[in-house]
Motif scaffolding. Sequence first.
Motif, PDB file in Angstrom:
ATOM      1  N   ASP A   1       0.873  -1.179   0.000  1.00  0.00           N
ATOM      2  CA  ASP A   1       0.000   0.000   0.000  1.00  0.00           C
ATOM      3  C   ASP A   1       0.906   1.224   0.000  1.00  0.00           C
ATOM      4  N   ILE A   2       0.705   2.156  -0.936  1.00  0.00           N
ATOM      5  CA  ILE A   2       1.615   3.308  -1.017  1.00  0.00           C
ATOM      6  C   ILE A   2       1.558   4.206   0.215  1.00  0.00           C
ATOM      7  N   ARG A   3       0.513   4.056   1.038  1.00  0.00           N
ATOM      8  CA  ARG A   3       0.462   4.833   2.287  1.00  0.00           C
ATOM      9  C   ARG A   3       1.479   4.313   3.301  1.00  0.00           C
ATOM     10  N   GLU A   4       1.913   3.051   3.128  1.00  0.00           N
ATOM     11  CA  GLU A   4       2.948   2.469   3.998  1.00  0.00           C
ATOM     12  C   GLU A   4       4.300   2.839   3.394  1.00  0.00           C
ATOM     13  N   ILE A   5       4.690   4.077   3.597  1.00  0.00           N
ATOM     14  CA  ILE A   5       5.808   4.671   2.875  1.00  0.00           C
ATOM     15  C   ILE A   5       7.134   3.935   3.127  1.00  0.00           C
ATOM     16  N   LYS A   6       7.271   3.276   4.268  1.00  0.00           N
ATOM     17  CA  LYS A   6       8.507   2.536   4.547  1.00  0.00           C
ATOM     18  C   LYS A   6       8.704   1.365   3.594  1.00  0.00           C
ATOM     19  N   LYS A   7       7.612   0.887   2.997  1.00  0.00           N
ATOM     20  CA  LYS A   7       7.692  -0.254   2.070  1.00  0.00           C
ATOM     21  C   LYS A   7       8.000   0.183   0.630  1.00  0.00           C
TER      22      LYS A   7
ATOM     23  N   SER B   1      -9.249   5.027  -8.395  1.00  0.00           N
ATOM     24  CA  SER B   1      -9.530   5.588  -9.717  1.00  0.00           C
ATOM     25  C   SER B   1     -11.006   5.551 -10.079  1.00  0.00           C
ATOM     26  N   ASN B   2     -11.512   6.651 -10.495  1.00  0.00           N
ATOM     27  CA  ASN B   2     -12.830   6.996 -11.049  1.00  0.00           C
ATOM     28  C   ASN B   2     -13.852   7.350  -9.957  1.00  0.00           C
ATOM     29  N   ASP B   3     -14.913   8.034 -10.383  1.00  0.00           N
ATOM     30  CA  ASP B   3     -15.871   8.615  -9.443  1.00  0.00           C
ATOM     31  C   ASP B   3     -16.605   7.588  -8.574  1.00  0.00           C
ATOM     32  N   PRO B   4     -17.208   6.537  -9.157  1.00  0.00           N
ATOM     33  CA  PRO B   4     -17.942   5.577  -8.306  1.00  0.00           C
ATOM     34  C   PRO B   4     -17.034   4.899  -7.280  1.00  0.00           C
ATOM     35  N   THR B   5     -15.811   4.558  -7.677  1.00  0.00           N
ATOM     36  CA  THR B   5     -14.879   3.919  -6.744  1.00  0.00           C
ATOM     37  C   THR B   5     -14.485   4.893  -5.643  1.00  0.00           C
ATOM     38  N   GLY B   6     -14.234   6.144  -6.023  1.00  0.00           N
ATOM     39  CA  GLY B   6     -13.869   7.157  -5.043  1.00  0.00           C
ATOM     40  C   GLY B   6     -14.964   7.423  -4.030  1.00  0.00           C
ATOM     41  N   ASP B   7     -16.227   7.265  -4.461  1.00  0.00           N
ATOM     42  CA  ASP B   7     -17.364   7.517  -3.571  1.00  0.00           C
ATOM     43  C   ASP B   7     -17.581   6.414  -2.545  1.00  0.00           C
ATOM     44  N   LEU B   8     -16.986   5.236  -2.761  1.00  0.00           N
ATOM     45  CA  LEU B   8     -17.203   4.115  -1.841  1.00  0.00           C
ATOM     46  C   LEU B   8     -16.665   4.414  -0.448  1.00  0.00           C
ATOM     47  N   ASP B   9     -15.519   5.108  -0.401  1.00  0.00           N
ATOM     48  CA  ASP B   9     -14.876   5.397   0.880  1.00  0.00           C
ATOM     49  C   ASP B   9     -14.085   6.699   0.719  1.00  0.00           C
ATOM     50  N   ALA B  10     -14.706   7.805   1.101  1.00  0.00           N
ATOM     51  CA  ALA B  10     -14.095   9.120   0.885  1.00  0.00           C
ATOM     52  C   ALA B  10     -12.760   9.244   1.613  1.00  0.00           C
ATOM     53  N   ARG B  11     -12.689   8.716   2.818  1.00  0.00           N
ATOM     54  CA  ARG B  11     -11.446   8.838   3.597  1.00  0.00           C
ATOM     55  C   ARG B  11     -10.298   8.099   2.904  1.00  0.00           C
ATOM     56  N   LEU B  12     -10.573   6.898   2.446  1.00  0.00           N
ATOM     57  CA  LEU B  12      -9.557   6.124   1.720  1.00  0.00           C
ATOM     58  C   LEU B  12      -9.110   6.873   0.463  1.00  0.00           C
ATOM     59  N   THR B  13     -10.068   7.431  -0.271  1.00  0.00           N
ATOM     60  CA  THR B  13      -9.765   8.164  -1.499  1.00  0.00           C
ATOM     61  C   THR B  13      -8.822   9.327  -1.224  1.00  0.00           C
ATOM     62  N   TRP B  14      -9.104  10.091  -0.177  1.00  0.00           N
ATOM     63  CA  TRP B  14      -8.258  11.242   0.146  1.00  0.00           C
ATOM     64  C   TRP B  14      -6.877  10.808   0.656  1.00  0.00           C
ATOM     65  N   GLU B  15      -6.841   9.734   1.427  1.00  0.00           N
ATOM     66  CA  GLU B  15      -5.544   9.259   1.941  1.00  0.00           C
ATOM     67  C   GLU B  15      -4.638   8.784   0.803  1.00  0.00           C
ATOM     68  N   VAL B  16      -5.202   8.020  -0.126  1.00  0.00           N
ATOM     69  CA  VAL B  16      -4.396   7.463  -1.225  1.00  0.00           C
ATOM     70  C   VAL B  16      -4.075   8.531  -2.271  1.00  0.00           C
TER      71      VAL B  16
ATOM     72  N   ILE C   1     -15.782  17.986  -9.322  1.00  0.00           N
ATOM     73  CA  ILE C   1     -17.113  17.735  -8.782  1.00  0.00           C
ATOM     74  C   ILE C   1     -17.088  16.666  -7.694  1.00  0.00           C
ATOM     75  N   SER C   2     -16.476  15.522  -7.975  1.00  0.00           N
ATOM     76  CA  SER C   2     -16.520  14.377  -7.066  1.00  0.00           C
ATOM     77  C   SER C   2     -15.312  14.359  -6.138  1.00  0.00           C
ATOM     78  N   ASP C   3     -15.355  13.467  -5.142  1.00  0.00           N
ATOM     79  CA  ASP C   3     -14.192  13.278  -4.271  1.00  0.00           C
ATOM     80  C   ASP C   3     -12.974  12.858  -5.084  1.00  0.00           C
ATOM     81  N   TYR C   4     -13.193  11.991  -6.089  1.00  0.00           N
ATOM     82  CA  TYR C   4     -12.079  11.564  -6.940  1.00  0.00           C
ATOM     83  C   TYR C   4     -11.448  12.778  -7.636  1.00  0.00           C
ATOM     84  N   ASN C   5     -12.262  13.597  -8.303  1.00  0.00           N
ATOM     85  CA  ASN C   5     -11.744  14.779  -9.017  1.00  0.00           C
ATOM     86  C   ASN C   5     -11.032  15.727  -8.062  1.00  0.00           C
ATOM     87  N   LYS C   6     -11.663  15.969  -6.911  1.00  0.00           N
ATOM     88  CA  LYS C   6     -11.099  16.916  -5.933  1.00  0.00           C
ATOM     89  C   LYS C   6      -9.783  16.408  -5.368  1.00  0.00           C
TER      90      LYS C   6
END
Length: 283
Positions: free
Chosen positions: A31-37, A53-68, A114-119
């Motif tokens: 996971d790229i959030r585990e920067i030590k790896k 990647s993409n709007d529907p996937t980004g909408d599933l979990d906003a926090r995950l989308t912003w973290e990644v 517009i979407s969390d993904y775009n933002k």
Amino acid sequence: LEDGHQVIVIDIMWFGNYLKSHKNLKVIEADIREIKKVPMDGVDSVLHLANISNDPTGDLDARLTWEVNALANKLLIEKAIKNNVKQFIYASSGSVYGVKDEPRVTEELSLLPISDYNKSKMIGERILLSYKDEITIQCIRPATVCGVSSRMRLDLSVSMLTMQALTKSKITVFGGQQTRPNIHMKDMIGVYSHFLKLGNKDPGIFNAGFENISILDIAKKITRIIPAEIEVTESNDPRSYRQDSTKLLKTGFTQKYTVDDGIIDVIEAYRNGDLGDYEQFYN
């Protein structure tokens, strides 16, 4: 690899690993959030493609989308600078423009995501560009990709509508009047290869999209090759914009492939038995 580079791939492997083994390829499941790896010692260039990647996937979990899509960019760029990486190429998204009426959408225009993904992609760009005095940053804003790959994306317009025509003899178009830019997968790969060769020349933001076509017109292109009914229904997706990629072309890049090529790629792969309408090809 064909160009003689040594390549390290970091991927969370949600959709599997389709890469063939190669003496100059190292694949790390992480996971790229585990920067030590994420190893960067001795690395010259980073090509950052990983995101939700993409709007529907980004909408599933906003926090995950912003973290990644945003936070991880900060971790990656700071580690790259610390390890004296010379170049950071970032796959942003043409969707950061949102809805645009201008006939020529250039890199200088305002962003209205517009979407969390775009933002999150827009903020991801801003994070990276804040380090532009310390490392060469090239932000690419790709159009919608068409063509065939080992891990296919059948949730992207050209491929999705072509597969509908092949399997159902009917294409469902949501809205239809939204205009979107497109780029063939081989040209997309060509853009990244082009910037790797440029190195620290031409830093900045670059559109990568060539054919601005409405969703309905894409469907009509397909039905000229495969007879199919077109059904137009209402859409809740207002994103409509035209990309102008003059800035990219001025760096010496040449477009070689078209939407028609992408349609034919899907048809041939399907008829050859190399591609099916399978769930793993939808994000």
